[in-house]
Design a protein around this motif. Structure first.
Motif, PDB file in Angstrom:
ATOM      1  N   MET A   1       0.930  -1.037  -0.123  1.00  0.00           N
ATOM      2  CA  MET A   1       0.131   0.151  -0.148  1.00  0.00           C
ATOM      3  C   MET A   1       0.972   1.373  -0.259  1.00  0.00           C
ATOM      4  SD  MET A   1      -3.558  -0.304   0.075  1.00  0.00           S
ATOM      5  CE  MET A   1      -4.279  -1.602  -0.084  1.00  0.00           C
ATOM      6  N   GLN A   2       0.222   2.266  -0.484  1.00  0.00           N
ATOM      7  CA  GLN A   2       0.905   3.573  -0.767  1.00  0.00           C
ATOM      8  C   GLN A   2       1.272   4.243   0.761  1.00  0.00           C
ATOM      9  OE1 GLN A   2      -1.521   6.337  -2.959  1.00  0.00           O
ATOM     10  NE2 GLN A   2      -0.116   8.039  -2.706  1.00  0.00           N
ATOM     11  N   THR A   3       2.477   4.671   0.893  1.00  0.00           N
ATOM     12  CA  THR A   3       2.640   5.536   1.923  1.00  0.00           C
ATOM     13  C   THR A   3       2.061   6.837   2.129  1.00  0.00           C
ATOM     14  OG1 THR A   3       5.086   4.982   1.700  1.00  0.00           O
ATOM     15  CG2 THR A   3       4.933   7.020   3.081  1.00  0.00           C
ATOM     16  N   LEU A   4       1.640   7.247   3.159  1.00  0.00           N
ATOM     17  CA  LEU A   4       0.649   8.357   3.285  1.00  0.00           C
ATOM     18  C   LEU A   4       1.298   9.405   4.147  1.00  0.00           C
ATOM     19  CD1 LEU A   4      -2.408   6.317   4.686  1.00  0.00           C
ATOM     20  CD2 LEU A   4      -1.997   6.965   2.433  1.00  0.00           C
ATOM     21  N   ASN A   5       0.938  10.649   3.945  1.00  0.00           N
ATOM     22  CA  ASN A   5       0.953  11.745   4.724  1.00  0.00           C
ATOM     23  C   ASN A   5       0.584  11.898   6.339  1.00  0.00           C
ATOM     24  OD1 ASN A   5       2.032  14.323   5.148  1.00  0.00           O
ATOM     25  ND2 ASN A   5       0.403  15.465   4.203  1.00  0.00           N
ATOM     26  N   LEU A   6       0.843  10.666   6.775  1.00  0.00           N
ATOM     27  CA  LEU A   6       0.461  10.685   8.315  1.00  0.00           C
ATOM     28  C   LEU A   6       1.524  10.014   9.014  1.00  0.00           C
ATOM     29  CD1 LEU A   6      -3.342   9.369   7.708  1.00  0.00           C
ATOM     30  CD2 LEU A   6      -2.733  11.372   9.119  1.00  0.00           C
ATOM     31  N   PRO A   7       1.562  10.024  10.172  1.00  0.00           N
ATOM     32  CA  PRO A   7       2.701   9.247  11.082  1.00  0.00           C
ATOM     33  C   PRO A   7       2.707   7.961  10.637  1.00  0.00           C
ATOM     34  CG  PRO A   7       1.635  10.845  12.629  1.00  0.00           C
ATOM     35  CD  PRO A   7       0.819  10.899  11.167  1.00  0.00           C
ATOM     36  N   MET A   8       3.812   7.349  10.603  1.00  0.00           N
ATOM     37  CA  MET A   8       3.899   5.731  10.359  1.00  0.00           C
ATOM     38  C   MET A   8       3.359   5.122  11.400  1.00  0.00           C
ATOM     39  SD  MET A   8       5.424   5.420   7.416  1.00  0.00           S
ATOM     40  CE  MET A   8       6.208   3.544   7.542  1.00  0.00           C
ATOM     41  N   VAL A   9       2.524   3.888  11.189  1.00  0.00           N
ATOM     42  CA  VAL A   9       1.998   3.006  11.787  1.00  0.00           C
ATOM     43  C   VAL A   9       2.360   1.655  11.807  1.00  0.00           C
ATOM     44  CG1 VAL A   9      -0.504   2.225  12.707  1.00  0.00           C
ATOM     45  CG2 VAL A   9      -0.006   4.825  11.940  1.00  0.00           C
ATOM     46  N   ASP A  10       2.480   0.870  12.504  1.00  0.00           N
ATOM     47  CA  ASP A  10       2.788  -0.782  12.378  1.00  0.00           C
ATOM     48  C   ASP A  10       1.376  -1.349  12.389  1.00  0.00           C
ATOM     49  OD1 ASP A  10       4.161  -3.032  12.303  1.00  0.00           O
ATOM     50  OD2 ASP A  10       4.568  -3.437  14.181  1.00  0.00           O
ATOM     51  N   LEU A  11       0.698  -1.473  11.489  1.00  0.00           N
ATOM     52  CA  LEU A  11      -0.479  -2.017  11.243  1.00  0.00           C
ATOM     53  C   LEU A  11      -0.437  -3.603  10.938  1.00  0.00           C
ATOM     54  CD1 LEU A  11      -2.393   0.182   8.685  1.00  0.00           C
ATOM     55  CD2 LEU A  11      -2.619   0.327  11.160  1.00  0.00           C
ATOM     56  N   ARG A  12      -1.369  -4.409  11.872  1.00  0.00           N
ATOM     57  CA  ARG A  12      -1.577  -5.650  11.546  1.00  0.00           C
ATOM     58  C   ARG A  12      -2.095  -6.198  10.274  1.00  0.00           C
ATOM     59  NH1 ARG A  12      -3.845  -7.676  16.899  1.00  0.00           N
ATOM     60  NH2 ARG A  12      -4.322  -9.581  15.724  1.00  0.00           N
ATOM     61  N   VAL A  13      -1.296  -6.626   9.539  1.00  0.00           N
ATOM     62  CA  VAL A  13      -1.965  -7.176   8.117  1.00  0.00           C
ATOM     63  C   VAL A  13      -1.853  -8.704   7.893  1.00  0.00           C
ATOM     64  CG1 VAL A  13      -1.727  -6.812   5.523  1.00  0.00           C
ATOM     65  CG2 VAL A  13      -1.355  -4.901   7.175  1.00  0.00           C
ATOM     66  N   ARG A  14      -2.662  -9.285   7.245  1.00  0.00           N
ATOM     67  CA  ARG A  14      -2.689 -10.641   7.003  1.00  0.00           C
ATOM     68  C   ARG A  14      -3.287 -10.911   5.784  1.00  0.00           C
ATOM     69  NH1 ARG A  14      -7.335 -13.377  11.111  1.00  0.00           N
ATOM     70  NH2 ARG A  14      -9.007 -12.888   9.879  1.00  0.00           N
ATOM     71  N   GLU A  15      -2.941 -12.334   5.023  1.00  0.00           N
ATOM     72  CA  GLU A  15      -3.608 -12.651   3.980  1.00  0.00           C
ATOM     73  C   GLU A  15      -4.281 -14.019   4.268  1.00  0.00           C
ATOM     74  OE1 GLU A  15      -2.218 -13.911  -0.569  1.00  0.00           O
ATOM     75  OE2 GLU A  15      -0.923 -12.567   0.632  1.00  0.00           O
ATOM     76  N   MET A  16      -5.826 -13.642   3.877  1.00  0.00           N
ATOM     77  CA  MET A  16      -6.490 -14.773   4.119  1.00  0.00           C
ATOM     78  C   MET A  16      -7.280 -15.277   2.759  1.00  0.00           C
ATOM     79  SD  MET A  16      -6.468 -15.769   7.428  1.00  0.00           S
ATOM     80  CE  MET A  16      -7.842 -16.558   7.741  1.00  0.00           C
ATOM     81  N   LYS A  17      -7.301 -16.647   2.496  1.00  0.00           N
ATOM     82  CA  LYS A  17      -7.804 -17.053   1.144  1.00  0.00           C
ATOM     83  C   LYS A  17      -7.760 -15.967   0.181  1.00  0.00           C
ATOM     84  CE  LYS A  17     -11.079 -19.571   4.158  1.00  0.00           C
ATOM     85  NZ  LYS A  17     -12.463 -19.776   4.393  1.00  0.00           N
ATOM     86  N   GLU A  18      -6.194 -15.621  -0.051  1.00  0.00           N
ATOM     87  CA  GLU A  18      -5.908 -14.645  -1.528  1.00  0.00           C
ATOM     88  C   GLU A  18      -6.520 -13.157  -1.318  1.00  0.00           C
ATOM     89  OE1 GLU A  18      -6.752 -16.207  -5.140  1.00  0.00           O
ATOM     90  OE2 GLU A  18      -6.018 -18.437  -4.616  1.00  0.00           O
ATOM     91  N   LYS A  19      -6.780 -12.809   0.075  1.00  0.00           N
ATOM     92  CA  LYS A  19      -7.630 -11.552   0.491  1.00  0.00           C
ATOM     93  C   LYS A  19      -6.764 -10.969   1.468  1.00  0.00           C
ATOM     94  CE  LYS A  19     -11.645 -10.065   2.664  1.00  0.00           C
ATOM     95  NZ  LYS A  19     -12.899 -10.322   3.082  1.00  0.00           N
ATOM     96  N   VAL A  20      -6.175  -9.843   1.286  1.00  0.00           N
ATOM     97  CA  VAL A  20      -5.613  -9.163   2.227  1.00  0.00           C
ATOM     98  C   VAL A  20      -6.501  -8.246   3.231  1.00  0.00           C
ATOM     99  CG1 VAL A  20      -3.664  -7.509   2.862  1.00  0.00           C
ATOM    100  CG2 VAL A  20      -3.461  -9.008   0.811  1.00  0.00           C
ATOM    101  N   GLU A  21      -6.020  -8.503   4.363  1.00  0.00           N
ATOM    102  CA  GLU A  21      -6.730  -7.882   5.539  1.00  0.00           C
ATOM    103  C   GLU A  21      -5.966  -7.154   6.536  1.00  0.00           C
ATOM    104  OE1 GLU A  21     -10.417 -10.966   6.121  1.00  0.00           O
ATOM    105  OE2 GLU A  21      -8.621 -11.354   7.321  1.00  0.00           O
ATOM    106  N   VAL A  22      -6.544  -6.256   7.336  1.00  0.00           N
ATOM    107  CA  VAL A  22      -5.930  -5.264   8.037  1.00  0.00           C
ATOM    108  C   VAL A  22      -6.525  -5.412   9.419  1.00  0.00           C
ATOM    109  CG1 VAL A  22      -6.856  -3.179   7.613  1.00  0.00           C
ATOM    110  CG2 VAL A  22      -5.011  -2.965   8.705  1.00  0.00           C
ATOM    111  N   PHE A  23      -6.196  -5.222  10.567  1.00  0.00           N
ATOM    112  CA  PHE A  23      -6.771  -5.375  12.054  1.00  0.00           C
ATOM    113  C   PHE A  23      -7.165  -3.953  12.465  1.00  0.00           C
ATOM    114  CE2 PHE A  23      -7.126  -5.372  16.683  1.00  0.00           C
ATOM    115  CZ  PHE A  23      -7.924  -6.468  16.898  1.00  0.00           C
TER     116      PHE A  23
END
Length: 155
Positions: A1-23
């Motif tokens: 995903m694209q870098t945003l003009n917001l403070p960096m965040v360590d998001l929890r991301v996973r891939e489930m059944k060929e779909k990417v999800e974020v917590f």
């Protein structure tokens, strides 16, 4: 995903059944990672980590009824007595923040009458304070700290 003009965040991301999800820290579950969700999750963390908004007082996709229409705010921040003090409209980074986006959040605010509004696509952000007594709108350089929002909204 694209870098945003917001403070960096360590998001929890996973891939489930060929779909990417974020917590989602508000809904406390994994959701589909769309470009708009990427912006929303970064903005939620910005509100929590840099503006002092308690996670327990934020709602994602808050439903409101406007006449016979059901609408959803991307993010709503509530004061300690349950009255909203900020609503945020999030768009994907490639979406231009046009008059239509401002009209959308203004429509929501006709119902909610919050003192603070914000619109973001993760790259560009606009925030304003509305004095509903006088109708005066002041654009801000940044969203105020939570305690100031609460004070201004008497919430």
């Amino acid at each position: 995903m694209q870098t945003l003009n917001l403070p960096m965040v360590d998001l929890r991301v996973r891939e489930m059944k060929e779909k990417v999800e974020v917590f989602d820290i508000i809904r406390k579950k994994f959701v589909a990672l769309t470009p708009e969700e990427w912006v929303r999750q970064h903005f939620l963390h910005y509100l929590k980590d840099h503006r002092g908004v308690p996670v327990s007082l934020m709602v994602v996709e808050a439903t409101l009824n406007y006449y016979r229409l059901k609408k959803r705010c991307d993010i709503a921040v509530y004061g300690k007595n349950g009255i909203p003090c900020l609503i945020v409209e999030c768009k994907a980074p490639e979406v231009k923040l046009t008059q239509a986006v401002f009209d959308q959040i203004a429509l929501y605010n006709m119902k909610l009458k919050v003192p603070y509004l914000a619109v973001t696509n993760g790259m560009v952000h606009f925030a304003c304070h509305i004095d509903h007594g006088t109708g005066k709108i002041v654009f801000l350089n940044e969203i105020p700290l939570f305690e100031q929002m609460v004070k201004d909204g008497n919430t």
